[in-house]
Design an enzyme around this catalytic site. Sequence first.
Site, PDB file in Angstrom:
ATOM      1  N   GLU B  43       0.838  -1.208   0.000  1.00 26.33           N
ATOM      2  CA  GLU B  43       0.000   0.000   0.000  1.00 26.33           C
ATOM      3  C   GLU B  43       0.875   1.261   0.000  1.00 26.33           C
ATOM      4  OE1 GLU B  43      -2.252   0.457   3.608  1.00 26.33           O
ATOM      5  OE2 GLU B  43      -3.753   1.765   2.690  1.00 26.33           O
ATOM      6  N   LYS B 116      -9.921   2.007  -2.504  1.00 26.68           N
ATOM      7  CA  LYS B 116     -10.154   1.473  -1.154  1.00 26.68           C
ATOM      8  C   LYS B 116     -11.533   1.864  -0.644  1.00 26.68           C
ATOM      9  CE  LYS B 116      -7.587   1.349   3.282  1.00 26.68           C
ATOM     10  NZ  LYS B 116      -6.274   1.752   3.861  1.00 26.68           N
ATOM     11  N   CYS B 153      -5.572  -2.986   2.710  1.00 30.53           N
ATOM     12  CA  CYS B 153      -5.354  -2.812   4.152  1.00 30.53           C
ATOM     13  C   CYS B 153      -6.629  -2.938   4.989  1.00 30.53           C
ATOM     14  CB  CYS B 153      -4.630  -1.497   4.410  1.00 30.53           C
ATOM     15  SG  CYS B 153      -3.757  -1.494   6.010  1.00 30.53           S
TER      16      CYS B 153
END
Lengths: 287, 287
Positions: B43, B116, B153
Amino acid sequence: MESVRLALIQMKCEEQPERNLAKALRMVEEAASRKAQIVCLQELFRSQYFCQREDAKSFELAEPIPGPTTEALSEVAKKRSLVIVAPIFERRAAGVYHNSAVVFDADGSLAGHYRKMHIPEDPCYFEKFYFTPGDLGFPVHRTRYGSIGVLICWDQWFPEAARLVAMAGAQLILYPTAIGWYHDEKERAREKQRNAWQTIQRAHAIANGLYVGAVNRVGVEGELEFWGSSFVADPMGEVIAQASASEDEILIADCVFDKIERVRRNWPFLRDRRIDAYGDLTLRWRG
Amino acid sequence: MESVRLALIQMKCEEQPERNLAKALRMVEEAASRKAQIVCLQELFRSQYFCQREDAKSFELAEPIPGPTTEALSEVAKKRSLVIVAPIFERRAAGVYHNSAVVFDADGSLAGHYRKMHIPEDPCYFEKFYFTPGDLGFPVHRTRYGSIGVLICWDQWFPEAARLVAMAGAQLILYPTAIGWYHDEKERAREKQRNAWQTIQRAHAIANGLYVGAVNRVGVEGELEFWGSSFVADPMGEVIAQASASEDEILIADCVFDKIERVRRNWPFLRDRRIDAYGDLTLRWRG
């Protein structure tokens, strides 16, 4: 911080249901003597795991709710001030049978009723023959000692089920279970399966920030060796109590429900769910 | 059975983005030399983890898609016939920035784009300040070497996200990540967190019967010690490759996508989802 004492009862089963019920009641009493407050029995604890064969005679094992088994359990719940989670092969009507569980509150009253939602069908686990899929959804059962979600065996592989009972307020999810190995399975395959089984249930604890207890039977019946290994995981998924793979056992764990909010404040997953983007979860497949 | 070679690149980052990009490109080339076919970067690999502070100057790190970084990656994807998954701090418009990832197919073309969906906000992870929540949903990216779901994440804590990319046909879910410990955290707390992090991602592999790869950065930046420990899990959740907690590393794993169908035939969870009863998953809370 106050804790609640949980007892998971894993046991071998014999052919006569009356003997299994008597044994379960003895173990529940022993759990009470060890100061348990919530006691959970294994899936279909009153019989051997009859789903290894499709045999219409096995429907004779089914019982109404309420019925003699629930009455016996209600009585001991009241006498010992216990919350009891008890799986029942439920006869609801002629031709409608469920793999169910009832929850008795510590005064002996019926606090909840769950009917297994996800029904497996595998060699030696012919459950789709016996069990009508549940129609009570994913409820939470509020009791004197805490709010409990009860899910049964195959349900444990579905994150959706754990999430839904968590969202209903469960502090503890209990998974009465009957899972085992085939005799010819190799040690390596056995370990891999049992690890996956424990891992996914620990993950339900983590994803939802709550306690999880799995109660599995032990012993050899027909083609299956049930792997026991009942356990309790805390809200970060750590195993805080673990039973053996082969012995009758009353597994005790003290659950500190105050930990739930502490863990969720530090890992606030429930704050961030993208409920605007989850609609496709009700599809069979995307594409 | 044919396997696909996956490489996860975990690395320390310096202050100058150009140096991190150059290092990443060198490591991608080395992965190609080791016969990797799918390569995944961590990331926000082009910078240090700037979200430790809320500082409007950090928006200067954002880049358009396409832009110089995606061009450099596309070129190496084409030259080395690699599928590359590359996180980008995306500048979409003035005031609209995303924590994104792009997927290049082995001919250098853009095969996918993900933004995300779940944005964290914790001390030292002030991501809600920087990143507009994604609006591309949970897609799967079809490439020469397989169908890939990319989640980033914080997404890793949400079973819903893994399920949705699995239902879209993913054979492999990749989780580029930046997660670490605070300096004052005790060894026991560290282990507990990292175990939970690995456990829940292994559970996504199990629940969905597919491969999972997590790529986490290493090194100390400001208040955080990133814990690396990148790993790959097979469709039963077993870890088949595991990197260290502190060193730059190209973690290689051979993924046998044929295993996916074999595992799903033996554990047919996807057959039994109760889509008639999952509607409440789009609620914030039940009650």
